[in-house]
Design a protein around this motif. Structure first.
Motif, PDB file in Angstrom:
ATOM      1  N   UNK A  74       0.898  -1.098  -0.128  1.00  0.00           N
ATOM      2  CA  UNK A  74       0.047  -0.123   0.090  1.00  0.00           C
ATOM      3  C   UNK A  74       0.895   1.471  -0.058  1.00  0.00           C
ATOM      4  N   UNK A  75       1.882   1.116   0.731  1.00  0.00           N
ATOM      5  CA  UNK A  75       2.773   2.639   0.858  1.00  0.00           C
ATOM      6  C   UNK A  75       3.625   2.746  -0.546  1.00  0.00           C
ATOM      7  N   UNK A  76       4.050   1.437  -0.953  1.00  0.00           N
ATOM      8  CA  UNK A  76       4.495   1.677  -2.238  1.00  0.00           C
ATOM      9  C   UNK A  76       3.843   2.260  -3.325  1.00  0.00           C
ATOM     10  N   UNK A  77       2.455   1.672  -3.332  1.00  0.00           N
ATOM     11  CA  UNK A  77       1.739   2.246  -4.479  1.00  0.00           C
ATOM     12  C   UNK A  77       1.089   3.525  -4.337  1.00  0.00           C
ATOM     13  N   UNK A  78       0.492   3.969  -3.162  1.00  0.00           N
ATOM     14  CA  UNK A  78      -0.007   5.138  -2.809  1.00  0.00           C
ATOM     15  C   UNK A  78       0.735   6.320  -2.216  1.00  0.00           C
ATOM     16  N   UNK A  79       2.029   5.834  -1.870  1.00  0.00           N
ATOM     17  CA  UNK A  79       2.958   6.941  -1.395  1.00  0.00           C
ATOM     18  C   UNK A  79       2.243   7.872  -0.330  1.00  0.00           C
ATOM     19  N   UNK A 110      14.214   6.604   1.593  1.00  0.00           N
ATOM     20  CA  UNK A 110      12.941   6.733   1.417  1.00  0.00           C
ATOM     21  C   UNK A 110      12.510   8.053   0.889  1.00  0.00           C
ATOM     22  N   UNK A 111      13.302   9.171   0.768  1.00  0.00           N
ATOM     23  CA  UNK A 111      12.905  10.475   0.058  1.00  0.00           C
ATOM     24  C   UNK A 111      13.012  10.214  -1.326  1.00  0.00           C
ATOM     25  N   UNK A 112      13.499   9.265  -2.059  1.00  0.00           N
ATOM     26  CA  UNK A 112      13.919   9.177  -3.417  1.00  0.00           C
ATOM     27  C   UNK A 112      12.695   8.329  -3.986  1.00  0.00           C
ATOM     28  N   UNK A 113      12.402   9.088  -5.108  1.00  0.00           N
ATOM     29  CA  UNK A 113      11.107   8.192  -5.692  1.00  0.00           C
ATOM     30  C   UNK A 113      11.504   6.949  -6.254  1.00  0.00           C
TER      31      UNK A 113
END
Length: 139
Positions: A74-79, A110-113
Motif C-alpha cells: 500500500x505504501x509503495x503504490x499510494x505513497x 525513502x525520500x527518493x522516488x
C-alpha cells in the motif's frame, strides 16, 4: 542595504558556478548508458510497540526487509507515507569504455522516488565513469 545586494549577487554567482561545474563534470567525466536492474535490497526502519505485562508500553526500532510488512504494498503504490529506509540497487550494464559487462550499485533512501518505483528487470539510465568503468551514478 548595499551589503545585502552584494550578498545576494555573490550567492547567485556561487550557485550558478556549482551548477555549471556539475554539468561540465557530468559531460566530461561520464558516459550515459542503459543499465538493467538485477536486484534490489530494500531495508526499512520500523518502530515496534508492545505492551508489557505490567502495562508499560515499550517501543523498539527494527531494521528489516520492507516486504516483511503487509503495509509495504500500500505504501509503495499510494505513497501515503515517507519510509525511513535504504535501498541498494544492483545494476548490470555494458561499459562504453571497454565493451565489457559490469555490475554496480546505486543507493537510494525513502525520500527518493526510485526507492518506491524501481523493480528488478527495469532499465534505467546511468552514468559510467570514464576513468573507472566499475564506478556508476544515477543519470
Amino acid at each position: 542595504m548595499i551589503y545585502s545586494l552584494r550578498g545576494m549577487a555573490f550567492t547567485m554567482v556561487v550557485v550558478a558556478g556549482v551548477g555549471i561545474y556539475a554539468t561540465i563534470d557530468r559531460g566530461v567525466n561520464y558516459k550515459e548508458v542503459k543499465g538493467s536492474i538485477v536486484m534490489i535490497d530494500r531495508k526499512c526502519d520500523f518502530t515496534e510497540t508492545t505492551t508489557e505485562e505490567d502495562g508499560h508500553t515499550v517501543a523498539r526500532g527494527i531494521t528489516d526487509s520492507c516486504n516483511s510488512t503487509d503495509e509495504w504494498t500500500t505504501v509503495k503504490e499510494k505513497r501515503n507515507k515517507v519510509v525511513s529506509g535504504k535501498a541498494v540497487v544492483q545494476v548490470s550494464y555494458t561499459a562504453p569504455q571497454d565493451g565489457a559487462q559490469h555490475f554496480g550499485e546505486l543507493r537510494f533512501d525513502g525520500r527518493d522516488d526510485e526507492f518506491y518505483q524501481l523493480k528488478a528487470g527495469d532499465e534505467i539510465a546511468i552514468l559510467v565513469s570514464n576513468d573507472d568503468p566499475s564506478k556508476i551514478r544515477k543519470a
